[in-house]
Design a protein around this motif. Structure first.
Motif, PDB file in Angstrom:
ATOM      1  N   GLN A 158      31.346 -47.155  73.550  1.00 56.13           N
ATOM      2  CA  GLN A 158      32.471 -47.893  72.941  1.00 56.13           C
ATOM      3  C   GLN A 158      33.255 -47.062  71.936  1.00 56.13           C
ATOM      4  OE1 GLN A 158      29.696 -50.843  71.391  1.00 56.13           O
ATOM      5  NE2 GLN A 158      30.400 -50.469  69.290  1.00 56.13           N
ATOM      6  N   ARG A 159      32.619 -45.975  71.437  1.00 52.65           N
ATOM      7  CA  ARG A 159      33.283 -45.153  70.411  1.00 52.65           C
ATOM      8  C   ARG A 159      34.255 -44.133  71.000  1.00 52.65           C
ATOM      9  NH1 ARG A 159      28.921 -45.280  65.784  1.00 52.65           N
ATOM     10  NH2 ARG A 159      27.714 -46.922  66.701  1.00 52.65           N
ATOM     11  N   LEU A 160      34.261 -44.018  72.340  1.00 55.34           N
ATOM     12  CA  LEU A 160      35.231 -43.120  72.988  1.00 55.34           C
ATOM     13  C   LEU A 160      36.593 -43.820  73.044  1.00 55.34           C
ATOM     14  CD1 LEU A 160      32.961 -41.809  75.883  1.00 55.34           C
ATOM     15  CD2 LEU A 160      33.682 -40.567  73.825  1.00 55.34           C
ATOM     16  N   PRO A 161      37.683 -43.059  73.227  1.00 55.62           N
ATOM     17  CA  PRO A 161      39.015 -43.681  73.163  1.00 55.62           C
ATOM     18  C   PRO A 161      39.297 -44.724  74.260  1.00 55.62           C
ATOM     19  CG  PRO A 161      39.176 -41.295  72.914  1.00 55.62           C
ATOM     20  CD  PRO A 161      37.749 -41.595  73.284  1.00 55.62           C
ATOM     21  N   HIS A 162      38.706 -44.542  75.449  1.00 51.53           N
ATOM     22  CA  HIS A 162      38.924 -45.480  76.565  1.00 51.53           C
ATOM     23  C   HIS A 162      40.398 -45.623  76.935  1.00 51.53           C
ATOM     24  CE1 HIS A 162      34.861 -46.926  77.450  1.00 51.53           C
ATOM     25  NE2 HIS A 162      34.632 -46.616  76.178  1.00 51.53           N
ATOM     26  N   HIS A 163      41.073 -44.469  77.034  1.00 51.46           N
ATOM     27  CA  HIS A 163      42.444 -44.473  77.550  1.00 51.46           C
ATOM     28  C   HIS A 163      42.420 -44.772  79.040  1.00 51.46           C
ATOM     29  CE1 HIS A 163      45.225 -43.196  74.456  1.00 51.46           C
ATOM     30  NE2 HIS A 163      44.357 -42.298  74.021  1.00 51.46           N
ATOM     31  N   ARG A 164      43.516 -45.352  79.539  1.00 53.78           N
ATOM     32  CA  ARG A 164      43.711 -45.435  80.982  1.00 53.78           C
ATOM     33  C   ARG A 164      44.199 -44.086  81.475  1.00 53.78           C
ATOM     34  NH1 ARG A 164      46.628 -51.267  82.096  1.00 53.78           N
ATOM     35  NH2 ARG A 164      44.942 -52.534  81.274  1.00 53.78           N
ATOM     36  N   GLU A 165      44.140 -43.890  82.766  1.00 57.16           N
ATOM     37  CA  GLU A 165      44.653 -42.653  83.369  1.00 57.16           C
ATOM     38  C   GLU A 165      45.786 -42.998  84.327  1.00 57.16           C
ATOM     39  OE1 GLU A 165      44.170 -39.382  82.858  1.00 57.16           O
ATOM     40  OE2 GLU A 165      45.668 -39.208  84.448  1.00 57.16           O
ATOM     41  N   PRO A 166      47.056 -42.682  84.085  1.00 57.84           N
ATOM     42  CA  PRO A 166      47.562 -42.011  82.887  1.00 57.84           C
ATOM     43  C   PRO A 166      47.533 -42.948  81.663  1.00 57.84           C
ATOM     44  CG  PRO A 166      49.397 -42.691  84.271  1.00 57.84           C
ATOM     45  CD  PRO A 166      48.148 -43.045  85.026  1.00 57.84           C
ATOM     46  N   LYS A 167      47.652 -42.322  80.488  1.00 58.41           N
ATOM     47  CA  LYS A 167      47.612 -43.092  79.251  1.00 58.41           C
ATOM     48  C   LYS A 167      48.763 -44.105  79.187  1.00 58.41           C
ATOM     49  CE  LYS A 167      45.442 -39.413  76.629  1.00 58.41           C
ATOM     50  NZ  LYS A 167      45.565 -38.364  75.604  1.00 58.41           N
ATOM     51  N   GLU A 168      48.469 -45.291  78.665  1.00 56.20           N
ATOM     52  CA  GLU A 168      49.507 -46.323  78.503  1.00 56.20           C
ATOM     53  C   GLU A 168      49.524 -46.771  77.048  1.00 56.20           C
ATOM     54  OE1 GLU A 168      49.726 -49.652  81.349  1.00 56.20           O
ATOM     55  OE2 GLU A 168      48.330 -48.518  82.569  1.00 56.20           O
TER      56      GLU A 168
END
Ligand SMILES: CSCCC(=O)/C(O)=C/O
Ligand code: FE2
Length: 199
Positions: A25-35
């Motif tokens: 949970q401490r990771l950024p968890h961006h979507r790919e590509p970032k939104e």
């Protein structure tokens, strides 16, 4: 093309739609590509934000003005790290349970950083990264959660109107007046295209 003028708040506050992965949970968890989500979009959900001078919070006139205008009479500090927070593991787990409060949650990061995740109107998680100098207000009734990031430390000023009530109501608590009011605020804004939980 007119270049986009960067919002100065974005130096200490950034928001983005999260991916669906179960990784740490401490990771950024961006979507790919970032939104990314702008702070103005967050304001449409009732999430307010400021960039303040965290090195001088004791004398900061801007903070004083916000406190006066919004009636934030109470302040204390919450430091989240194993050495400073009693029952650290349990608290970290509870902070990350999706919940709401019947009052605003107001946090001003004076050191470190962390993620406040909020649900948007379509139930998507938006991750709000709050760093030193970032202050946010989560409206009463919004479903949200909190986690440290990989730096594992935050010191936040907690503000409140009157005597503080920190009680979290874990999801589902859609019957609470604060939740109904929050959902209703969208119905009023866009004439019915509101969160599914409005019923
Ligand atoms: C950085 S303050 C700790 C998180 C908290 O107080 C809360 O209520 C999260 O929802
Ligand atoms: Fe909360």
């Amino acid at each position: 093309m007119i270049p986009k003028v960067q919002d100065p708040r974005e130096e200490v506050l950034q928001a983005w739609f999260m991916d669906d992965s179960d990784e740490d949970q401490r990771l950024p968890h961006h979507r790919e590509p970032k939104e990314f989500v702008s702070l103005d979009q967050l304001a449409e959900l009732g999430v307010l934000s400021w960039r303040l001078d965290a090195d001088n919070y004791e004398t900061d006139e801007e903070l004083k003005k916000i406190r006066t205008e919004r009636g934030y009479s109470y302040t204390d500090f919450c430091e989240v790290c194993p050495e400073k927070l009693p029952n650290y593991e349990e608290k970290i787990k509870n902070f990350f349970e999706e919940h709401l409060h019947t009052d605003e949650e107001i946090r001003y990061c004076v050191a470190g950083s962390g993620y406040f995740d909020v649900r948007d109107r379509d139930e998507r998680w938006i991750r709000v990264w709050v760093k030193k100098g970032g202050m946010i207000v989560l409206p009463a009734g919004i479903y949200h959660r909190f986690t440290l990031d990989t730096n594992n430390y935050i010191k936040a000023m907690r503000l409140f109107v009157g005597d503080p009530v920190w009680t979290p109501f874990n999801r589902p608590h859609d019957h609470l007046p604060a939740r109904k009011e929050y959902v209703k605020s969208f119905v009023e804004k866009d004439g019915g295209n509101a969160i599914n939980a409005a019923a």
